[in-house]
Every structure is written in structure tokens, then in C-alpha cells.
Design an enzyme around this catalytic site. Structure first.
Site, PDB file in Angstrom:
ATOM      1  N   CYS A   1       1.119  -1.940   3.196  1.00 32.38           N
ATOM      2  CA  CYS A   1       0.440  -1.625   4.468  1.00 32.38           C
ATOM      3  C   CYS A   1      -0.420  -2.794   4.927  1.00 32.38           C
ATOM      4  O   CYS A   1      -0.497  -3.108   6.113  1.00 32.38           O
ATOM      5  CB  CYS A   1      -0.442  -0.395   4.314  1.00 32.38           C
ATOM      6  SG  CYS A   1       0.457   1.062   3.797  1.00 32.38           S
TER       7      CYS A   1
HETATM    8  C1  BEZ Z   1       1.985   0.141  -0.115  1.00 34.30           C
HETATM    9  O1  BEZ Z   1       1.512   0.069   1.014  1.00 34.30           O
HETATM   10  O2  BEZ Z   1       2.112  -0.850  -0.817  1.00 34.30           O
HETATM   11  C2  BEZ Z   1       2.477   1.447  -0.672  1.00 34.30           C
HETATM   12  C3  BEZ Z   1       1.829   2.632  -0.327  1.00 34.30           C
HETATM   13  C4  BEZ Z   1       2.295   3.842  -0.872  1.00 34.30           C
HETATM   14  C5  BEZ Z   1       3.391   3.847  -1.710  1.00 34.30           C
HETATM   15  C6  BEZ Z   1       4.045   2.664  -2.003  1.00 34.30           C
HETATM   16  C7  BEZ Z   1       3.585   1.456  -1.486  1.00 34.30           C
END
Ligand code: BEZ
Length: 224
Positions: free
Chosen positions: A48
Site C-alpha cells: 500500500c
Molecule cells: C501490503 O500492503 O503489503 C499488504 C497488505 C495486506 C496483505 C498483504 C499485503
């Protein structure tokens, strides 16, 4: 309560939401622009962070196209503001100038069917998937994509789709696989052969195929 799945062409529902930049009414915030609403599983997560930084770097490209980005994450505005410092640091950004909706109660995520039942937080509550909604200036849904939490989006691709949407809404063409702005386009199947010379004065090439049908008609990208 969740809405029935939104289809392309549906009126995108208005909503009020808290963001890191204050409370907004979505339609008022859009004004006469298009919007891209993109959701995230959670603040302070690695993929994110890369996505929000990338969108911030692409702000001039969104502005050129008259489209305003708005993110959504299921945490509070205070959490978003703290996270934004990390995003700015990671993306080497002097500022971070678009809103992140604070959907900590998951109301909008539920309403817009953004939850991913396979991706749970530590408390076992579903996280939001990486949804993308492109909404036009008439508030119609023009594109929706759902990615799982584990796959970051390609925002150059989303800009490419916006370019295609804007081109094909006014010209009688569709854009082929892997099209890039300025590339050759396909004449719409609904265009009658008799109308081709007037609509495409620079010419159309028809690709011959075994069926003998003349549907693969290629033309230069029409000018705006
Ligand atoms: C991420 O943003 O890295 C992420 C968030 C939730 C699950 C897997 C990855």
C-alpha cells in the site's frame, strides 16, 4: 448494507466520508472532474505504501487528464496522517496532496463490496481488497478492477485505460491489446463500411482473415 455489484455505466453512489483532509461529500469533491477511487487493505503496510507513493508521483499525469485520485483505507484519519509521513519519505515526496478516506468502521468498504474475505487482519476481520473505480464527470462508473491484497496495482496501466476511455467516448474507435496513446486503433464494429471514408479520412486498413469477414479494421488514432 452492501449495494448490488456496480456495473459499468451505473451511477456511482454519492457518499460522505472523513478523510485526512477533512470531511467530504464525494460528488462535491469531484466537482466537474473524473475521479479514481482506490482502496487499500490497511495503513502501514508495504505494498500500500508503494501504491500511495506512486499515485502521488503521478499527480501531474492525473491533472493533465482531469481526474482526481482519492484513496481509501480502513483506519482513522489520525493513522492516515501518521502513515503519510512514511509514504512521503518512501516516495521522496515534498508533499502529499490527495485525500485518503478514513473508513475505520468499514462502512464504505461494505457498501461498495470492497472486502476480501480471504485476507483477514489480526482480529480476523476481512481487509479491503485493492479495488479501483474510475468515475466520470457524469458520476457514471467507467471502470472497475479488483486486485487481491498481495498484488500491487500498475498505475501507468490505469492512466492508459483512462486515455482509452476518454478517446473512445468521442471517436468511433476501440483500442486494441497493449495499445498506448498515439498507437493504432480499431474501427468500431458498429461503423458501416459506407461511413468509413467520412469518419476516417486518413484511411483504414482491413486485415484479411480466414473467415473472410471484414471486421479487423485498423486506423491511426483520431485527433481530438
Ligand atoms: C501490503 O500492503 O503489503 C499488504 C497488505 C495486506 C496483505 C498483504 C499485503
Amino acid at each position: 448494507m452492501s449495494l448490488k455489484a456496480l456495473n459499468i455505466g451505473d451511477l456511482f453512489p454519492n457518499f460522505e466520508a472523513q478523510t485526512n483532509l477533512g470531511k467530504i461529500d464525494f460528488y462535491d469533491w469531484m466537482a466537474d472532474s473524473w475521479a479514481i477511487l482506490f482502496s487499500h487493505p490497511a495503513d502501514f503496510t508495504p505494498v500500500c505504501t508503494t501504491e500511495l507513493a506512486r499515485v502521488a508521483q503521478l499527480i501531474p499525469e492525473f491533472q493533465k487528464r482531469g481526474i482526481k485520485p482519492i484513496a481509501l483505507s480502513c483506519d482513522t484519519a489520525e493513522s492516515h496522517n501518521a502513515w503519510i509521513e512514511d509514504i512521503k519519505s518512501y516516495g521522496k515526496l515534498p508533499s502529499f496532496d490527495y485525500p485518503i478516506i478514513a473508513d475505520d468502521k468499514r462502512e464504505l468498504a461494505v457498501k461498495l463490496n470492497m472486502l476480501d474475505k480471504d485476507e483477514l487482519n489480526a482480529a480476523g476481520i476481512p481487509l479491503t481488497c485493492r479495488a479501483v473505480f474510475v468515475v466520470d464527470d457524469k458520476k457514471k462508473l467507467r471502470l472497475s478492477i479488483l486486485y487481491p491484497a498481495t498484488t500491487g496495482r500498475n498505475f501507468d496501466e490505469i492512466l492508459r485505460v483512462v486515455d482509452s476511455l476518454k478517446l473512445t467516448q468521442t471517436k468511433s474507435v476501440a483500442t486494441p491489446a497493449d495499445w498506448q496513446p498515439g498507437g493504432q486503433c480499431m474501427v468500431l464494429p458498429t461503423v458501416q463500411a459506407a461511413d468509413v471514408p467520412q469518419l476516417f479520412p486518413d484511411g483504414v486498413e482491413t486485415i484479411q482473415v480466414p473467415s473472410g469477414k471484414s471486421y479487423l479494421r485498423i486506423t491511426a488514432q483520431p485527433q481530438n
